[in-house]
Design a protein around this motif. Structure first.
Motif, PDB file in Angstrom:
ATOM      1  N   ALA A 120       0.723  -1.210  -0.083  1.00  0.00           N
ATOM      2  CA  ALA A 120       0.100  -0.008   0.176  1.00  0.00           C
ATOM      3  C   ALA A 120       0.728   1.410  -0.003  1.00  0.00           C
ATOM      4  N   LEU A 121       1.849   1.262   0.787  1.00  0.00           N
ATOM      5  CA  LEU A 121       3.146   2.474   0.841  1.00  0.00           C
ATOM      6  C   LEU A 121       3.411   2.870  -0.648  1.00  0.00           C
ATOM      7  N   ILE A 129       1.482   4.125  -2.873  1.00  0.00           N
ATOM      8  CA  ILE A 129       0.968   5.629  -2.533  1.00  0.00           C
ATOM      9  C   ILE A 129       1.886   6.322  -3.190  1.00  0.00           C
ATOM     10  N   ILE A 157       0.822   6.177  -7.243  1.00  0.00           N
ATOM     11  CA  ILE A 157       0.311   7.860  -7.032  1.00  0.00           C
ATOM     12  C   ILE A 157       1.195   8.825  -6.883  1.00  0.00           C
ATOM     13  N   GLY A 158       1.409   9.865  -6.026  1.00  0.00           N
ATOM     14  CA  GLY A 158       2.275  10.300  -6.020  1.00  0.00           C
ATOM     15  C   GLY A 158       3.727  11.491  -6.494  1.00  0.00           C
ATOM     16  N   SER A 168       1.394  11.836  -9.888  1.00  0.00           N
ATOM     17  CA  SER A 168       0.701  13.476  -9.579  1.00  0.00           C
ATOM     18  C   SER A 168       1.319  14.626  -9.776  1.00  0.00           C
TER      19      SER A 168
END
Length: 195
Positions: free
Chosen positions: A44-45, A48, A51-52, A55
């Motif tokens: 999950a980390l 994330i 995705i960060g 972005s």
């Protein structure tokens, strides 16, 4: 009764018994549960983080592409018109505040130093650096680009900040870096290299 336990032990060895007759001394279920939770948390980390980063990259690319369509043609014309021998050639490109804030003698002295570069031979396409805001600039934002240029005396890197004045791009700041501006080395010492 002995055959019943023997059968249960054999079935347990093959993983066919759901119920245990005695607790597992290693605590297999709890160990597997902890391992699954930690792997799930780590994945999950990582997700994330990906995705960060995507972005941030998307935001920077959006900002860059927003300006590239307008800035690159402007800088192409500016670089072709830029003549270090005549500071008046650059005057139409300056923002109005720059023209009034800088003493013409300073601009003349600055361009006199830049004349050491010689004539423009070629230049690479402008490279986006950043978009920013600053309290000392009376405009909502500025955009910074760099242009690598080759002059007759050697290469130079121009850093240019542009602002929009009444819908048109204008030059707010210009900085020129080049090894040509380094002091001459004494004859017994080699000339320093700039990379």
């Amino acid at each position: 009764e002995r055959t019943r336990w023997a059968l249960a032990v054999r079935l347990r060895r093959f993983g066919m018994v759901a119920r245990r007759s005695a607790p597992d001394p290693l605590g297999g279920d709890e160990t597997m549960s902890w391992l699954k939770k930690s792997l799930l948390g780590c994945s999950a980390l990582v997700g994330i983080g990906i995705i960060g980063l995507a972005s941030i990259w998307g935001f920077v690319y959006f900002k860059q592409s927003r300006y590239d369509k307008e800035v690159i043609p402007f800088l192409d014309v500016f670089m072709k018109d830029l003549a270090w021998s005549d500071p008046k050639m650059v005057a139409p490109y300056w923002a109005p505040e720059v023209e009034t804030a800088i003493d013409p003698a300073v601009i003349k002295r600055m361009f006199g130093a830049y004349q050491r570069l010689g004539a423009l031979v070629s230049f690479d396409p402008p490279t986006f650096v950043q978009v920013g805001t600053h309290t000392s600039i009376p405009y909502p934002e500025y955009v910074t680009y760099q242009v690598a240029a080759n002059y007759s005396a050697g290469p130079a890197l121009l850093t240019l900040q542009l602002v929009k004045v009444r819908g048109q791009l204008r030059l707010w700041y210009m900085h020129v870096d080049s090894a040509v501006f380094l002091p001459e080395a004494p004859p017994d010492q080699p000339k320093p290299q700039v990379s």
